[in-house]
Write a protein that holds these residues in place. Sequence first.
Motif, PDB file in Angstrom:
ATOM      1  N   GLY A 243       0.692  -1.252   0.076  1.00  0.00           N
ATOM      2  CA  GLY A 243       0.007   0.086   0.061  1.00  0.00           C
ATOM      3  C   GLY A 243       0.855   1.212   0.041  1.00  0.00           C
ATOM      4  O   GLY A 243       0.478   2.118   0.345  1.00  0.00           O
ATOM      5  N   TYR A 244       2.229   1.200  -0.238  1.00  0.00           N
ATOM      6  CA  TYR A 244       3.125   2.343  -0.372  1.00  0.00           C
ATOM      7  C   TYR A 244       3.090   2.982   1.125  1.00  0.00           C
ATOM      8  O   TYR A 244       3.508   4.100   1.095  1.00  0.00           O
TER       9      TYR A 244
ATOM     10  N   ARG B  26      -0.773  11.006   1.144  1.00  0.00           N
ATOM     11  CA  ARG B  26      -0.938   9.456   1.591  1.00  0.00           C
ATOM     12  C   ARG B  26      -1.012   9.665   3.067  1.00  0.00           C
ATOM     13  O   ARG B  26      -0.397   9.900   3.856  1.00  0.00           O
TER      14      ARG B  26
ATOM     15  N   ASP C  98      -2.487   2.342   1.124  1.00  0.00           N
ATOM     16  CA  ASP C  98      -3.518   2.408  -0.066  1.00  0.00           C
ATOM     17  C   ASP C  98      -4.606   3.474   0.206  1.00  0.00           C
ATOM     18  O   ASP C  98      -5.592   3.356  -0.278  1.00  0.00           O
ATOM     19  N   GLN C  99      -4.178   4.402   0.824  1.00  0.00           N
ATOM     20  CA  GLN C  99      -5.223   5.654   1.468  1.00  0.00           C
ATOM     21  C   GLN C  99      -4.437   7.005   1.064  1.00  0.00           C
ATOM     22  O   GLN C  99      -3.272   7.394   1.603  1.00  0.00           O
TER      23      GLN C  99
END
Length: 282
Positions: free
Chosen positions: A28-29, A90, A94-95
């Motif tokens: 999710g980075y 971020r 993934d948000q």
Amino acid sequence: MANEEFVLGGDLPVRRLGFGTGGLVGPGYWGPRAGPDEARELLRTAVERGVTLIDTADNYGPDLAEELIAQALHPYGEQLVVATKGGVVRTGPDQWHVAGRPEQLRGQCEASLRRLRLDRIDLYQLHRFDPAVPMAEQLGVLAELRAEGKIRHIGLDTVTAEQLRLALESTPVASVQNAYNLLDRTSAAVLAVCEANGIAFLPYYPLGSGALARESAAAVASVAAAHGVGPGQVALAWLLHHSPVLCPTPGTGSPVHLAQNLEAATVHLTARELELLDALDG
């Protein structure tokens, strides 16, 4: 064989097969993926093997990927181009949310300059257009940063063909980054605009988030077997043959996968093989 180089923005020659840094951070980075020593060594290995285009973003980590690049590669070699992105924030795995107000973009760019230890970023890409902010304002602050010498070239990420054409009416654009790979060519119209204007197209998900490296259609498998390589290498080789403006920057956290990805540049696809692969669209 496809040309190995592309002249980015008309003045920056880069090898078309680059290295993306999303694989250096966690799922999710978010956060680190592995030890920083391994990540830094992978970056050094990529450059030693001839990579001259490193693609990153301020929100990878966040901040971590840019910091790793500076730790591993600064002072940068004359031929190395580090491209980064701003325009989203971020908040978790993934948000993220878009942040395209001029003061936000300026602050993000200046923070990237500090993390990367640069006076000027060669390619600064707007990660997303903010629908709440006029396009002219977002492009305007990037043009200001370019005039101030803080960025050299402007790039765009995830745009439509119409957005790209509108952007070109107000400023030169050196690169576009949209999803594009052997089985996903929904950005074909964007690619056509890039070809017509000499704009680099940096396809993200060039391996379909790894799916093309793990499994493939029969045509991909047969071509891979003929060359003694894997399907992922065929997918990257197809991009290099498909259009002279395509500059894939596959990411990985694995030295083995890095070597495999870079070997794709040596795969010479025949006309018949290209016909088989071209027919796989969708």
